[in-house]
Design a protein around this motif. Structure first.
Motif, PDB file in Angstrom:
ATOM      1  N   UNK A 164      16.146  58.757  57.327  1.00 30.13           N
ATOM      2  CA  UNK A 164      17.074  57.984  58.161  1.00 30.13           C
ATOM      3  C   UNK A 164      18.533  58.345  57.858  1.00 30.13           C
ATOM      4  N   UNK A 165      18.983  58.314  56.586  1.00 32.01           N
ATOM      5  CA  UNK A 165      20.381  58.715  56.347  1.00 32.01           C
ATOM      6  C   UNK A 165      20.652  60.168  56.704  1.00 32.01           C
ATOM      7  N   UNK A 166      19.661  61.034  56.529  1.00 36.73           N
ATOM      8  CA  UNK A 166      19.858  62.434  56.917  1.00 36.73           C
ATOM      9  C   UNK A 166      20.007  62.566  58.427  1.00 36.73           C
ATOM     10  N   UNK A 167      19.204  61.825  59.167  1.00 39.82           N
ATOM     11  CA  UNK A 167      19.304  61.862  60.638  1.00 39.82           C
ATOM     12  C   UNK A 167      20.664  61.347  61.104  1.00 39.82           C
ATOM     13  N   UNK A 168      21.132  60.263  60.483  1.00 38.54           N
ATOM     14  CA  UNK A 168      22.443  59.725  60.864  1.00 38.54           C
ATOM     15  C   UNK A 168      23.546  60.730  60.556  1.00 38.54           C
ATOM     16  N   UNK A 169      23.457  61.375  59.388  1.00 36.78           N
ATOM     17  CA  UNK A 169      24.461  62.374  59.024  1.00 36.78           C
ATOM     18  C   UNK A 169      24.446  63.554  59.983  1.00 36.78           C
ATOM     19  N   UNK A 170      23.263  64.060  60.321  1.00 34.25           N
ATOM     20  CA  UNK A 170      23.176  65.200  61.233  1.00 34.25           C
ATOM     21  C   UNK A 170      23.630  64.821  62.640  1.00 34.25           C
ATOM     22  N   UNK A 171      23.377  63.555  63.046  1.00 40.11           N
ATOM     23  CA  UNK A 171      23.836  63.120  64.365  1.00 40.11           C
ATOM     24  C   UNK A 171      25.362  63.079  64.433  1.00 40.11           C
ATOM     25  N   UNK A 172      25.999  62.650  63.356  1.00 47.71           N
ATOM     26  CA  UNK A 172      27.467  62.637  63.338  1.00 47.71           C
ATOM     27  C   UNK A 172      28.039  64.052  63.296  1.00 47.71           C
ATOM     28  N   UNK A 173      27.346  64.949  62.625  1.00 44.89           N
ATOM     29  CA  UNK A 173      27.804  66.343  62.603  1.00 44.89           C
ATOM     30  C   UNK A 173      27.587  67.006  63.957  1.00 44.89           C
ATOM     31  N   UNK A 174      26.512  66.612  64.646  1.00 41.89           N
ATOM     32  CA  UNK A 174      26.228  67.172  65.966  1.00 41.89           C
ATOM     33  C   UNK A 174      25.227  68.292  65.961  1.00 41.89           C
ATOM     34  N   UNK A 175      24.297  68.289  65.022  1.00 40.31           N
ATOM     35  CA  UNK A 175      23.307  69.373  64.975  1.00 40.31           C
ATOM     36  C   UNK A 175      21.889  68.868  65.273  1.00 40.31           C
TER      37      UNK A 175
END
Length: 315
Positions: A164-175
């Motif tokens: 979950x935190x990895x998905x949120x981080x990648x969503x903010x990065x845009x990948x």
């Protein structure tokens, strides 16, 4: 008459008689010579190898049975796959499963995406984990022990808690929904750092001291001397990284929804329907997904065995 000096044979004792020492030899009786028959060591080794083969061949056949069954099922007609009782050897062989795989699916795109992810994962693991492992093994800096223990502690964290935190981080990065989402988690790992650190600790530090005396810098010593000696450990790290990145399914299933960015494992999951499964197509895709791993392991098995042997012997 001229006299001739006695040769070595003149000083030899007759059969059954006393032994006479040659001139210049120390006083006292000569040591008794005993002839021993050498034990046939090569024959014993061959006999021992045959015993091991008799034990390992059935075990190897047992482990190879699922792969053989998978390959035969991929060549079995669909009507014969669903019959009961099932047959191990099909009555006829067909390539319909492979034809449908390469004509009706994007398996080539999925394979290309998986190869890209695996190549990036293996290359980054070899570079980053070897550098980090060498730093923790040889360099002395404040917090080295704490940093290494902190990295090792991440192994005990379940992967599901990090999604979950990895998905949120990648969503903010845009990948998200891109192939980079499958690559980034495989850039480095705590296991790779631990493996390389333990291997570097087993190397004698005199090699680096000699290189420093010859004028090499720390980085030059690492790339020219230490890293070539670490080929067995690097091969082992590459095998484990390739297996993990190639077979990764859970994280791409969460982070990738675009069919053009599917990996091979993610695309294969679409073949399993809720009502009906095309088993010939599914098994053909599994053969395509498994074959590169088998070939890579056969290519690097000597280095893998060398690492296991080297790290298991102390002294």
């Amino acid at each position: 008459m001229p006299t001739t000096a006695p040769g070595p044979a003149a000083h030899a004792a007759a059969p059954g008689g006393p032994q006479v020492a040659p001139p210049g030899a120390p006083d006292g009786p000569l040591p008794a010579t005993t002839t021993t028959t050498a034990t046939p060591a090569p024959r014993r080794r061959r006999r021992r190898a045959w015993l091991w083969h008799l034990l390992l061949v059935p075990v190897a056949a047992l482990f190879a049975t699922p792969f053989v069954q998978m390959f035969l099922t991929s060549l079995t007609p669909e009507a014969e796959i669903n019959r009961f009782p099932p047959r191990f050897w099909p009555s006829q062989l067909t390539l319909d499963g492979y034809v449908k795989l390469f004509t009706e699916t994007d398996v080539l795109r999925w394979t290309t995406n998986t190869v890209l992810v695996s190549v990036v994962a293996v290359a980054s693991h070899i570079v980053l984990c070897s550098l980090a492992g060498y730093g923790f093994a040889r360099l002395k800096f404040p917090g080295r022990t704490f940093g290494f223990l902190a990295i090792m502690a991440t192994i005990m964290i379940p992967t599901q808690l990090l999604m979950v935190p990895t998905y949120v981080l990648f969503a903010r990065i845009g990948i998200i929904d891109t192939l980079a989402a499958a690559m980034v988690p495989w850039l480095a790992s705590a296991f790779g750092i631990f493996l390389m650190r333990q291997f570097f600790l087993s190397l004698p530090p005199e090699l680096e001291e000699a290189a420093v005396l010859d004028g090499c810098s720390r980085l030059s010593t690492f790339w020219r001397i230490i890293l070539p000696l670490a080929r067995p450990a690097l091969a082992t790290l590459a095998i484990f990284t390739l297996l993990g990145s190639w077979n990764d399914l859970v994280w791409p299933l969460i982070a990738i929804n675009d069919p053009s960015s599917f990996t091979l494992q993610l695309g294969i999951t679409n073949f399993q329907g809720a009502r009906r499964t095309d088993w010939s197509l599914l098994m053909a895709s599994n053969v395509v997904a498994t074959l590169p791993l088998v070939l890579f392991f056969l290519f690097a098995q000597r280095q893998f065995i060398a690492t296991m042997t080297f790290t298991g012997v102390k002294g």
